[in-house]
Design an enzyme around this catalytic site. Structure first.
Site, mmCIF file in Angstrom:
data_model
loop_
_atom_site.group_PDB
_atom_site.id
_atom_site.type_symbol
_atom_site.label_atom_id
_atom_site.label_comp_id
_atom_site.label_asym_id
_atom_site.label_seq_id
_atom_site.Cartn_x
_atom_site.Cartn_y
_atom_site.Cartn_z
ATOM 1 N N HIS A 123 0.628 -5.630 -1.274
ATOM 2 C CA HIS A 123 -0.053 -4.398 -1.703
ATOM 3 C C HIS A 123 -1.440 -4.805 -2.203
ATOM 4 C CE1 HIS A 123 -0.845 -0.968 -4.401
ATOM 5 N NE2 HIS A 123 0.086 -0.314 -3.746
ATOM 6 N N ASP A 200 5.771 -9.931 -7.281
ATOM 7 C CA ASP A 200 5.531 -8.498 -7.398
ATOM 8 C C ASP A 200 6.855 -7.801 -7.078
ATOM 9 O OD1 ASP A 200 5.016 -5.863 -6.996
ATOM 10 O OD2 ASP A 200 3.278 -6.131 -5.696
ATOM 11 N N LYS A 226 8.497 3.690 -10.598
ATOM 12 C CA LYS A 226 9.276 3.472 -9.365
ATOM 13 C C LYS A 226 10.726 3.136 -9.706
ATOM 14 C CE LYS A 226 5.214 1.481 -7.113
ATOM 15 N NZ LYS A 226 4.744 2.404 -6.079
ATOM 16 N N CYS A 364 -1.633 1.375 0.855
ATOM 17 C CA CYS A 364 -2.355 0.355 0.064
ATOM 18 C C CYS A 364 -2.018 -1.047 0.551
ATOM 19 C CB CYS A 364 -2.054 0.472 -1.426
ATOM 20 S SG CYS A 364 -2.696 1.966 -2.140
#
Ligand code: PMP
Length: 410
Positions: A123, A200, A226, A364
């Site tokens: 991302h 991540d 999320k 993204c």
């Protein structure tokens, strides 16, 4: 244990909303998942009964808020199995967590000519902060590529990691392809070359049980929104040994010990990295979201979502002119796709008219799109409150759009 889908769906009030008079089908969970009343109720309770700035007060309300926020930190600690609660830093989200590490770790450990390794499927939030750091320090950003199935080419790691590599930053699950990366293997290899690793986990904490100690992750970052929690809150986990050495990133508020005009000394962990009034009610909300997810069980959630993914993938594959981007062996519950001859925006907008929320564009992750020579995809991402019936609605919707565009679907 299995998912009690009817009970669960009652917890998410938004799922009963009508969009253009049609039942909402929410398949944009990878961007932001919905929030159950168990989370919003707790946050409302704090606003209505206990709200006051944390850490600085002697009075009842301030103590209640402080206690709630610090309990939330312990919930996060247990959720990811961190050794210490002070290894959990609250941030605004994944992006801010990566920026914190890029700035502070970068300040401490990275000099001219050093190298930072990221993957081709990151991302932007796990690319740009490193790129900015490399520009500032005259360091070099290197990239671990992926193959056309969307799997990282781990065989390239030995040549990409050199004695100048100072950190490797990689996602656990790709938001654009759904690939679940073998992070334990990656961490073990990087560590054999003395390279620390940032994971991540923005797309994985909501699907997979994470154990930072078993993984031996050096840093791990994720966002509350999320994980069925509130917006504006996220986590940076870092090993104590790094966090202790790293300088503070932002100044002000609770991050100080003593201030004079000549010199400031800094607070201990985790407060050294939490300048200013934290988003403490969102921290408490995140704690409630963790409670919610754990009550169902991540194993149960993961198994059910894999069932949804398998069901959807089979149906998608039966649609003529359909191309799925991201066909890795290990995949999370999202499908990135294009139907030949139909622009992703048209597909997304027409599905929206049917009450179906999907995401369109680059997600993204422009380098992923560049890899495939496309400008974007449509992405349907599934959560444990979604159903096979909703997938049928999506498939019927896609077929309808195909018919409108004259694509050969039936
Ligand atoms: N990394 C990944 C893999 C993501 O999916 C996202 C969100 N789409 C981010 C980072 C950034 O998260 P946030 O916007 O919550 O900071």
């Amino acid at each position: 244990m299995t998912i009690d889908i009817n009970k669960i769906r009652h917890d998410f009030l938004i799922l009963s909303e009508k969009i253009y008079g049609k039942s909402l089908v929410y398949f944009d969970n990878a961007a932001t998942s919905q929030t159950p009343t168990q989370v919003t109720d707790v946050m409302l309770e704090y606003y209505n009964k206990y709200n006051s700035n944390i850490h600085r007060g002697v009075h009842y309300l301030s103590n209640k808020s402080t206690e709630g926020a610090e309990n939330a930190r312990i919930k996060v600690q247990k959720f990811i199995n961190a050794e210490h609660s002070h290894e959990v830093i609250f941030t605004r989200g994944t992006t801010e967590s990566v920026n914190l590490v890029a700035n502070s770790f970068g300040e401490c450990y990275i000099s001219e000519g050093d190298e930072v390794l990221v993957s081709e499927m990151e991302h932007h939030s796990n690319i740009v902060p490193w790129q900015m750091l490399c520009q500032r320090k005259k360091a070099i950003l290197k990239v671990l590529p992926f193959n056309d199935n969307g799997e990282l080419m781990l065989e390239k790691l030995p040549e990409l990691i050199t004695d100048r590599t100072k950190i490797l930053a990689v996602n656990h699950i790709s938001n654009a392809l759904g690939t679940t990366n073998p992070i334990k293997e990656i961490i073990d290899f990087a560590h054999s070359k003395n390279v620390p690793v940032l994971i991540d986990a923005a797309q994985s904490v909501q699907h997979k049980k994470i154990d930072v100690q078993a993984l031996d992750a050096d840093f791990l970052v994720f966002s509350g929104h999320k994980l069925y929690g509130p917006t504006g809150i996220g986590v940076l986990y870092g090993k104590e040994k790094y966090l202790n050495e790293m300088p503070p990133w932002q100044g002000g508020g609770e991050m100080i010990q003593e201030v004079t005009f000549e010199k400031t000394t800094y607070n201990e962990l985790p407060f050294k990295f939490e300048a200013g009034t934290p988003n403490y009610i969102a921290e408490i909300g995140l704690g409630a979201a963790i409670d919610y997810v754990e009550a169902i069980g991540l194993d149960v959630i993961d198994a059910y979502e894999q069932e949804l993914l398998d069901y959807a993938t089979e149906k998608f594959q039966a649609i003529p002119n359909m191309k799925i981007y991201g066909t890795a062996k290990h995949k999370s519950s999202l499908i990135s796709f294009l139907v030949e001859g139909i622009h992703f925006y048209d597909m997304g907008m027409l599905l929206d008219q049917m009450g179906i929320a999907v995401r369109t564009g680059t997600h993204c992750a422009e380098p992923v799109m560049t890899h495939f020579g496309i400008e974007g995809t449509v992405r349907a991402s599934f959560a444990f409150y979604n159903t096979k019936e909703e997938i049928d609605v999506l498939i019927a919707g896609i077929e309808k759009v195909c018919k409108m565009f004259g694509a050969k679907t039936v």
